[in-house]
Design an enzyme around this catalytic site. Structure first.
Site, PDB file in Angstrom:
ATOM      1  CB  SER A   1      34.009 116.389  51.933  1.00 16.75           C
ATOM      2  OG  SER A   1      33.127 115.883  52.900  1.00 16.75           O
TER       3      SER A   1
ATOM      4  CB  THR B   1      39.485 121.181  70.517  1.00 16.70           C
ATOM      5  OG1 THR B   1      39.542 122.219  71.488  1.00 16.70           O
ATOM      6  CG2 THR B   1      40.268 119.967  70.993  1.00 16.70           C
TER       7      THR B   1
ATOM      8  CB  CYS C   1      22.321 119.456  48.983  1.00 17.35           C
ATOM      9  SG  CYS C   1      23.871 118.801  49.551  1.00 17.35           S
TER      10      CYS C   1
HETATM   11  C1  LIG Z   1      31.099 118.942  45.028  1.00 17.62           C
HETATM   12  C2  LIG Z   1      30.790 119.054  46.491  1.00 17.62           C
HETATM   13  N1  LIG Z   1      31.299 120.076  47.189  1.00 17.62           N
HETATM   14  C3  LIG Z   1      31.067 120.225  48.493  1.00 17.62           C
HETATM   15  C4  LIG Z   1      30.278 119.323  49.176  1.00 17.62           C
HETATM   16  C5  LIG Z   1      30.018 119.554  50.627  1.00 17.62           C
HETATM   17  O1  LIG Z   1      30.739 118.667  51.456  1.00 17.62           O
HETATM   18  P1  LIG Z   1      30.265 118.448  52.956  1.00 17.62           P
HETATM   19  O2  LIG Z   1      29.031 117.617  52.921  1.00 17.62           O
HETATM   20  O3  LIG Z   1      31.415 117.756  53.635  1.00 17.62           O
HETATM   21  O4  LIG Z   1      30.041 119.801  53.537  1.00 17.62           O
HETATM   22  C6  LIG Z   1      29.710 118.246  48.490  1.00 17.62           C
HETATM   23  C7  LIG Z   1      28.824 117.292  49.185  1.00 17.62           C
HETATM   24  O5  LIG Z   1      27.941 116.710  48.591  1.00 17.62           O
HETATM   25  C8  LIG Z   1      29.978 118.106  47.107  1.00 17.62           C
HETATM   26  O6  LIG Z   1      29.464 117.097  46.399  1.00 17.62           O
END
Ligand SMILES: Cc1ncc(COP(=O)(O)O)c(C=O)c1O
Length: 398
Positions: free
Chosen positions: A201, A239, A327
């Protein structure tokens, strides 16, 4: 009037867009805004810039450029890997993952369970580590995919991906790793790791939110999650987000040059912060201290302190930190990662995550350590449990 200083210690949540990254993006938001799929050169002239970015990401993970699919985020990359493994092997309806994955994996698996897919969630020990014998024994003839993160976003605990890759190859099962937190903090080599899929990411790498990538090994079959136009060689409709892709490419280049600094200067700062907190705050313990960890992450529990209250006091002092993953901050449930490590709910709710980067300084570290000490002392003074003896399990672990 100058804005008050922000002490940003939440780099596992997101990172600042680097000036070099912004600079790389700007031409595609201003002059070169054409659609790469257009027939005329004003549009398709930007195609080469998508390729340059793909090449830079390939260099970061030691893959070929054609093995990279741009996505909208790490979550989409994780979902796409699982989706593809299930759809290219229709007879296989079992997924093997861990109890400490990011919700991008866990909640997708849970949603698939409603459609008859079975998932095994491997436990971790008190240090957040996996039992690889158990992992191997849990692979079944109908296992479509093994998905194990490279480094945990809350504790920084690193899993032995190359060893797991070797097990999966031996067993003939597809293997995905979520390397979102590992990228830029440790070297990544998809061949040495033996993965079929790997997710990244951009916003953890000083590039914008809303762009990610999925590596798909060239000999691994792929079935797209997002179906539409023929972009990304028909592997991801939509796109192309050219400005963000260009920024992500530049960020990959910068990250490759910074791994050394993460492993040295950032690690020294993290260790200074950790040692100062443990040394000045009684009844504190580092979660996962006995495991191999990312060089920038601290997850630390302070007995008799509610992390949510601690975060409010730290916010008043200009400090950005979190109580688990971004999150889950604000949720009343204790972190699923700390719960899986066997921490009692009270200690899990007392845990603070501090995550550093090359942007932090020793001066900031000492300020943060002192502010945390004062805030913990204040909260303990008001805690109804304050005068009780501490539990032996919560003694300082360094
Ligand atoms: C280990 C891990 N995987 C996936 C993600 C998700 O990434 P994105 O925010 O780009 O969806 C995160 C984001 O905190 C993460 O820490």
């Amino acid at each position: 009037m100058t804005a008050p200083k922000v002490y940003y210690f939440d780099h596992n949540a997101t990172t600042r867009v680097a000036p070099e990254v912004l600079e790389a993006m700007l031409p595609f938001l201003t002059e070169q805004w054409g659609n790469p799929s257009s027939a005329y050169s004003f549009g398709n002239g930007v195609v080469q810039h998508v390729f340059y970015a793909r090449r830079k990401l390939a260099a970061l993970i030691h893959s070929e450029p054609r093995e990279i699919i741009f996505t909208s985020c790490g979550t989409e990359s994780d979902n796409a890997a699982i989706h593809s493994a299930l759809h290219t092997q229709p007879g296989k309806r079992h997924l093997l993952t861990t109890a400490v994955e990011h919700s991008a994996i866990l909640n997708y698996c849970r949603s698939l369970e409603k459609q008859g897919v079975e998932t095994t969630y491997l436990p971790v020990d008190a240090q957040g580590q996996l039992d690889l014998d158990l992992l191997e024994r849990s692979i079944r003839p109908d296992t479509a995919l093994v998905s194990v993160m490279m480094a945990n976003n809350e504790t920084g605990v690193i899993f032995p991906i190359a060893e797991i890759g070797a097990i999966c190859r031996r067993k003939g099962v597809l293997f995905h790793t979520d390397a979102v937190q590992a990228a830029g903090k440790m070297p990544l080599d998809v061949r040495a790791l033996g993965v079929n899929f790997l997710s990244l990411s951009a916003h953890k790498l000083n590039a914008p939110k809303g762009i990610g990538m999925l590596f798909v090994d060239k000999s691994t079959k792929f079935q797209p999650l997002i179906v539409g136009g023929h972009q990304e060689r028909s592997r991801r409709g939509g796109t192309e987000n050219v400005p963000y892709i260009a920024g992500f490419g530049r960020a990959a280049e910068l990250a490759l040059n910074r791994i050394e600094e993460e492993q040295t200067r950032v690690r020294i700062l993290r260790d200074l912060l950790e040692a100062t907190l443990l040394g000045t705050i009684p009844n504190s313990r580092v979660n996962g201290a006995g495991a191999l960890r990312l060089p920038n992450t601290i997850s630390i529990a302070f007995e008799q302190v509610e992390a949510e209250a601690l975060l409010m006091l730290l916010d008043q002092a200009g400090i950005c930190a979190s109580s688990g993953s971004a999150c889950t901050t604000g949720s009343l449930d204790p972190s699923h990662v700390l719960a899986a490590m066997g921490l009692p709910a009270s200690l899990a709710r007392s845990s603070l995550r501090l995550s550093l980067s090359f942007e932090n300084t020793a001066e900031e570290v000492l300020y943060v350590a002192e502010q945390v000490r004062q805030a913990v002392q204040r909260l303990r003074a008001f805690s109804p449990l304050a005068n009780r003896a501490s539990t032996p399990a919560a003694a300082a672990v360094s």
